[in-house]
Design a protein around this motif. Structure first.
Motif, short mmCIF file in Angstrom:
data_model
loop_
_atom_site.label_atom_id
_atom_site.label_comp_id
_atom_site.label_asym_id
_atom_site.label_seq_id
_atom_site.Cartn_x
_atom_site.Cartn_y
_atom_site.Cartn_z
N ALA A 51 0.85 -1.19 0.00
CA ALA A 51 0.00 0.00 0.00
C ALA A 51 0.88 1.23 0.00
CB ALA A 51 -0.91 0.00 1.23
N CYS A 52 0.35 2.33 -0.51
CA CYS A 52 1.07 3.60 -0.43
C CYS A 52 0.07 4.74 -0.38
CB CYS A 52 2.04 3.76 -1.60
SG CYS A 52 1.27 4.02 -3.20
N ILE A 53 0.56 5.88 0.09
CA ILE A 53 -0.26 7.08 0.21
C ILE A 53 0.37 8.17 -0.64
CG2 ILE A 53 -1.16 8.83 1.78
CD1 ILE A 53 -0.85 6.77 4.03
N SER A 54 -0.45 8.88 -1.39
CA SER A 54 0.03 10.00 -2.18
C SER A 54 -0.05 11.28 -1.35
CB SER A 54 -0.79 10.16 -3.47
OG SER A 54 -2.10 10.55 -3.15
N SER A 55 0.59 12.33 -1.83
CA SER A 55 0.63 13.60 -1.10
C SER A 55 -0.75 14.22 -0.90
CB SER A 55 1.56 14.60 -1.81
OG SER A 55 1.09 14.84 -3.12
#
Length: 101
Positions: A51-55
């Protein structure tokens, strides 16, 4: 920033899309093309999903999802659902700030 992945690719865990080499293991970092327009601020990796989170607070998930770990609901392909493309999880009126797999 940009997100790079490498290692075992089974179950789409590298997030390298549906191309010809999607399930080939990688010994070298390769940019995740589906996220090249997003500025990634945080990421997390589980045994077979990531998983990742964008700005802007969007949450993207990919990899194995047969136990619901991707948050996409009941989506079985008959062999244990997997998603090889980072896919945005739609969470209405929510800006994600942390993720852990």
């Amino acid at each position: 920033g940009r997100l790079y992945t490498w290692g075992l690719s089974s179950l789409g865990r590298l997030g390298q899309g549906n191309g010809e080499h999607v399930f080939e293991d990688s010994n070298y970092p390769s940019m995740v093309d589906e996220l090249k327009c997003a500025s990634i601020v945080e990421s997390s990796c589980g045994q077979s999903h990531s998983a990742c989170i964008s700005s802007n607070g969007s949450l993207f998930l990919w990899g194995a999802g047969s136990s619901g770990q991707l948050g996409f609901g009941e989506m079985s392909d008959g062999q244990g659902y997997c998603c090889a493309i980072p896919t945005k999880l739609l969470i209405p009126s929510c800006k994600v700030t942390k993720v852990s797999c």
